[in-house]
Write a protein that holds these residues in place. Structure first.
Motif, PDB file in Angstrom:
ATOM      1  N   UNK A  76       0.824  -1.205   0.000  1.00  0.00           N
ATOM      2  CA  UNK A  76       0.000   0.000   0.000  1.00  0.00           C
ATOM      3  C   UNK A  76       0.867   1.267   0.000  1.00  0.00           C
ATOM      4  N   UNK A  77       1.950   1.252   0.794  1.00  0.00           N
ATOM      5  CA  UNK A  77       2.812   2.436   0.879  1.00  0.00           C
ATOM      6  C   UNK A  77       3.549   2.696  -0.437  1.00  0.00           C
ATOM      7  N   UNK A  78       3.853   1.624  -1.174  1.00  0.00           N
ATOM      8  CA  UNK A  78       4.485   1.801  -2.482  1.00  0.00           C
ATOM      9  C   UNK A  78       3.517   2.517  -3.430  1.00  0.00           C
ATOM     10  N   UNK A  79       2.262   2.055  -3.443  1.00  0.00           N
ATOM     11  CA  UNK A  79       1.283   2.657  -4.356  1.00  0.00           C
ATOM     12  C   UNK A  79       1.006   4.115  -3.968  1.00  0.00           C
ATOM     13  N   UNK A  80       0.989   4.377  -2.654  1.00  0.00           N
ATOM     14  CA  UNK A  80       0.745   5.750  -2.190  1.00  0.00           C
ATOM     15  C   UNK A  80       1.787   6.734  -2.724  1.00  0.00           C
ATOM     16  N   UNK A  81       3.006   6.224  -2.960  1.00  0.00           N
ATOM     17  CA  UNK A  81       4.061   7.088  -3.512  1.00  0.00           C
ATOM     18  C   UNK A  81       3.615   7.777  -4.799  1.00  0.00           C
ATOM     19  N   UNK A  82       2.724   7.118  -5.531  1.00  0.00           N
ATOM     20  CA  UNK A  82       2.209   7.718  -6.755  1.00  0.00           C
ATOM     21  C   UNK A  82       1.453   9.012  -6.489  1.00  0.00           C
ATOM     22  N   UNK A  83       1.022   9.227  -5.240  1.00  0.00           N
ATOM     23  CA  UNK A  83       0.258  10.419  -4.890  1.00  0.00           C
ATOM     24  C   UNK A  83       1.151  11.565  -4.413  1.00  0.00           C
ATOM     25  N   UNK A  84       2.473  11.346  -4.429  1.00  0.00           N
ATOM     26  CA  UNK A  84       3.400  12.340  -3.852  1.00  0.00           C
ATOM     27  C   UNK A  84       3.168  13.753  -4.361  1.00  0.00           C
ATOM     28  N   UNK A  85       3.094  13.901  -5.686  1.00  0.00           N
ATOM     29  CA  UNK A  85       3.021  15.264  -6.205  1.00  0.00           C
ATOM     30  C   UNK A  85       1.611  15.846  -6.111  1.00  0.00           C
TER      31      UNK A  85
ATOM     32  N   UNK B  51      -7.633   6.121  -3.664  1.00  0.00           N
ATOM     33  CA  UNK B  51      -7.085   5.926  -5.009  1.00  0.00           C
ATOM     34  C   UNK B  51      -6.120   4.741  -5.024  1.00  0.00           C
ATOM     35  N   UNK B  52      -5.285   4.654  -3.982  1.00  0.00           N
ATOM     36  CA  UNK B  52      -4.308   3.555  -3.921  1.00  0.00           C
ATOM     37  C   UNK B  52      -5.021   2.204  -3.897  1.00  0.00           C
ATOM     38  N   UNK B  53      -6.079   2.090  -3.062  1.00  0.00           N
ATOM     39  CA  UNK B  53      -6.833   0.832  -3.014  1.00  0.00           C
ATOM     40  C   UNK B  53      -7.454   0.513  -4.369  1.00  0.00           C
ATOM     41  N   UNK B  54      -8.024   1.563  -5.000  1.00  0.00           N
ATOM     42  CA  UNK B  54      -8.695   1.379  -6.282  1.00  0.00           C
ATOM     43  C   UNK B  54      -7.713   0.865  -7.338  1.00  0.00           C
ATOM     44  N   UNK B  55      -6.506   1.457  -7.368  1.00  0.00           N
ATOM     45  CA  UNK B  55      -5.538   1.077  -8.394  1.00  0.00           C
ATOM     46  C   UNK B  55      -5.015  -0.347  -8.171  1.00  0.00           C
ATOM     47  N   UNK B  56      -4.886  -0.724  -6.890  1.00  0.00           N
ATOM     48  CA  UNK B  56      -4.466  -2.104  -6.614  1.00  0.00           C
ATOM     49  C   UNK B  56      -5.519  -3.075  -7.130  1.00  0.00           C
ATOM     50  N   UNK B  57      -6.776  -2.681  -7.012  1.00  0.00           N
ATOM     51  CA  UNK B  57      -7.843  -3.540  -7.522  1.00  0.00           C
ATOM     52  C   UNK B  57      -7.772  -3.620  -9.054  1.00  0.00           C
ATOM     53  N   UNK B  58      -7.512  -2.459  -9.686  1.00  0.00           N
ATOM     54  CA  UNK B  58      -7.420  -2.419 -11.149  1.00  0.00           C
ATOM     55  C   UNK B  58      -6.368  -3.390 -11.679  1.00  0.00           C
ATOM     56  N   UNK B  59      -5.232  -3.482 -11.002  1.00  0.00           N
ATOM     57  CA  UNK B  59      -4.167  -4.350 -11.506  1.00  0.00           C
ATOM     58  C   UNK B  59      -4.280  -5.771 -10.955  1.00  0.00           C
ATOM     59  N   UNK B  60      -5.366  -6.032 -10.238  1.00  0.00           N
ATOM     60  CA  UNK B  60      -5.585  -7.384  -9.735  1.00  0.00           C
ATOM     61  C   UNK B  60      -4.744  -7.739  -8.529  1.00  0.00           C
TER      62      UNK B  60
ATOM     63  N   UNK C 184       2.839  -0.881 -11.454  1.00  0.00           N
ATOM     64  CA  UNK C 184       1.904  -0.305 -12.415  1.00  0.00           C
ATOM     65  C   UNK C 184       0.774   0.416 -11.675  1.00  0.00           C
ATOM     66  N   UNK C 185       0.320  -0.173 -10.563  1.00  0.00           N
ATOM     67  CA  UNK C 185      -0.700   0.500  -9.744  1.00  0.00           C
ATOM     68  C   UNK C 185      -0.171   1.843  -9.242  1.00  0.00           C
ATOM     69  N   UNK C 186       1.099   1.861  -8.853  1.00  0.00           N
ATOM     70  CA  UNK C 186       1.705   3.100  -8.388  1.00  0.00           C
ATOM     71  C   UNK C 186       1.721   4.133  -9.514  1.00  0.00           C
ATOM     72  N   UNK C 187       2.056   3.665 -10.732  1.00  0.00           N
ATOM     73  CA  UNK C 187       2.054   4.573 -11.883  1.00  0.00           C
ATOM     74  C   UNK C 187       0.642   5.101 -12.155  1.00  0.00           C
ATOM     75  N   UNK C 188      -0.370   4.217 -12.019  1.00  0.00           N
ATOM     76  CA  UNK C 188      -1.752   4.650 -12.248  1.00  0.00           C
ATOM     77  C   UNK C 188      -2.188   5.671 -11.203  1.00  0.00           C
TER      78      UNK C 188
END
Lengths: 269, 253
Positions: B93-102, B117-126, B148-152
């Motif tokens: 979860x913390x890795x994906x949250x990094x995508x929200x930094x900016x 958003x982080x939860x949603x993107x993890x779901x998107x990538x399965x 990829x979830x982090x990028x999304x």
């Protein structure tokens, strides 16, 4: 035992242990996950040059060590940031240069006026109130740095390129981290000496890293372990009349080996 | 119409050794661009220049008509899977949250919206249900999905991926590309790959880079469509030769 802790010097030593331990926990975690242990070693040993210079010019040795450590920190941050090859060799040179400078400056200083051993191996039992003020200052600075920039520090440590593309000023943050390391190292020198700084900076985070999946709790666990090592080390040193700094590190090292063997036993493959 | 990526007469070298020569490329984010070519041919270098991590020696690189570093909040980058520090204390979860930094406030912790958003993107990538796992306890393929979830989570217009399937088995690779293909409906995909089959089955544009660049349009080039046979997807032969080329690969047929 209760009697032991009624002495002022022992109370100061314990208070200093707590301050130093939290600094170790926070900075140690960051340097371990960023693979900067050798950088911290270079600053720690190189700062001996600052002690020599301070003795020669007649200023407070810890002040001299702090300023010199900050200077070395800037130098090392600049070198490592250039991403040049042979960073380890360059840090090795700075490491040796600082120590040689320190020895030569003390040679040139008339009279052998201070107990140099206390800088090499620490003097936590003779921590003064002024020392405690200095430690508290660095303690506050390090905590503020880690709390304010927690997200950014985590992102930089995990993936600096990604952090940069997300707008984190990685260069500035890295310089900040190296400078915090320099300040932290000088404070820890007061407790366990510059020879043993690396042990207190790396052993608690190393053990903590295996026990958690978050940087924040790694900092907390390392701080707690460090307090534990300091307290047990202090008690052992006063009962058996041993050097406090070395006793603290010995407790830490033995814990490290126990943890290491335990993890090998748990996962034989 | 302005191209999302515009590269004109780009040259690049490492310490005097020429890596890329006279590269020209236009890209629009509706396309799935695969950059293929031999090892050391300059694929990853080109990708890093596109996003501003490397500066070109000569030539012009425009991302959305601007200097790439000025629009880095509009793109996302998935680096090669090269985690050397296997004990790094961070959970998925913390890795994906990094995508929200900016997007999040500088000194404040991540907001509820960032978490959502982080939860949603993890779901998107399965990767739902893996939130609290240590990132390095995952397999290579799972880890790439998290990246990829982090990028999304960056809310980017184009996602750049550098060899995302290098450490994944064939089945994992195919499901990864299927995912990217689906994502391509809403975001641009630019991927570096050593795998020609990817180019044939998923990409709409293929840039063959070996110092110079040749752009193939998959939908228009008959040779590609003929070779696009999903049932014979696993090709045992490496089709790209290591020589410089500026022609269509007849050997594909």
């Amino acid at each position: 035992m209760i009697d032991l802790f009624s002495f002022d010097f022992m109370q100061n030593a314990l208070f200093a242990s707590v301050l130093v331990s939290v600094i170790c926990g926070v900075i140690g975690t960051l340097i371990v996950i960023n693979r900067m242990v050798f950088i911290a070693g270079g600053i720690a040993h190189g700062s001996y040059g600052g002690i020599g210079l301070a003795l020669y010019f007649g200023i407070a040795p810890m002040l001299g060590a702090s300023l010199f450590a900050l200077f070395l920190g800037l130098l090392i941050a600049y070198i490592t940031h250039q991403n040049s090859t042979r960073i380890d060799s360059l840090i090795g040179v700075i490491w040796a240069f600082g120590m040689a400078l320190g020895i030569i400056m003390t040679d040139l200083t008339p009279g052998y006026n201070v107990d140099l051993m206390s800088y090499l191996f620490g003097a936590i039992l003779s921590v003064s109130n002024e020392d405690l003020y200095g430690m508290s200052g660095v303690f506050a600075l390090v905590l503020a740095f880690a709390l304010l920039f927690y997200k950014q520090l985590l992102a930089m440590s995990f993936d600096a390129q990604f952090a940069k593309l997300r707008g984190v000023n990685v260069t500035l943050l890295y310089f900040g981290l190296v400078l915090m390391t320099a300040l932290g190292v000088v404070i820890i020198i007061r407790a366990v000496g510059l020879i043993l700084v690396i042990a207190l900076l790396t052993i608690p985070p190393y053990i903590a890293e295996k026990m958690t999946n978050s940087m924040g709790s790694m900092m907390l666990i390392s701080s707690f372990l460090s307090v534990l090592f300091c307290a047990i080390g202090l008690i052992l040193s006063s009962f058996f009349n041993l050097s406090a700094g070395a006793s603290i590190i010995m407790v830490g090292s033995i814990s490290f080996f126990i943890q290491f063997l335990y993890s090998k036993w748990r996962a034989p493959n | 119409m302005q191209n999302d990526i515009e590269i004109n007469n780009l040259f690049f070298s490492y310490d005097g050794a020429s890596v890329l020569e006279d590269i020209t490329l236009q890209y629009n984010s509706k396309d799935f661009l695969a950059i293929i070519g031999p090892n050391g041919g300059g694929k990853s270098t080109l990708l890093k220049i596109m996003i501003g991590l490397l500066k070109p020696l000569h030539g012009e690189v425009l991302l959305f008509g601007k200097n790439p570093l000025h629009v880095s909040h509009e793109i996302a980058y998935v680096p090669q899977d090269t985690i050397a520090n296997k004990d790094f204390p961070i959970k998925v979860l913390d890795v994906v949250l990094m995508g929200r930094l900016s997007k999040s406030k500088f000194f404040a912790p991540y907001s509820k919206e960032d978490y959502a958003i982080a939860y949603e993107m993890l779901e998107t990538v399965g990767m739902k249900g893996f939130e609290n796992q240590k990132i390095n306890a995952l397999s290579g393929g799972q880890r790439q999905r998290v990246f990829i979830a982090r990028a999304l989570a960056c809310d980017a217009k184009i996602i750049f991926l550098d060899e995302p399937t290098a450490s994944i088995d064939t089945a994992g690779q195919m499901s990864m590309f299927q995912l990217l293909k689906t994502l391509n409906k809403t975001v641009g995909i630019v991927i570096v790959s050593h795998d020609v089959n990817v180019a044939l089955n998923y990409a709409t544009k293929v840039a063959h880079v070996n110092k110079t660049l040749y752009l193939h349009d998959v939908s228009k080039e008959e040779s590609f469509t003929l070779a696009q046979n999903p049932k014979e997807h696993i090709c045992p032969v490496e089709l790209i030769c290591a020589r410089r080329c500026n022609h269509l690969h007849k050997e594909l047929l």
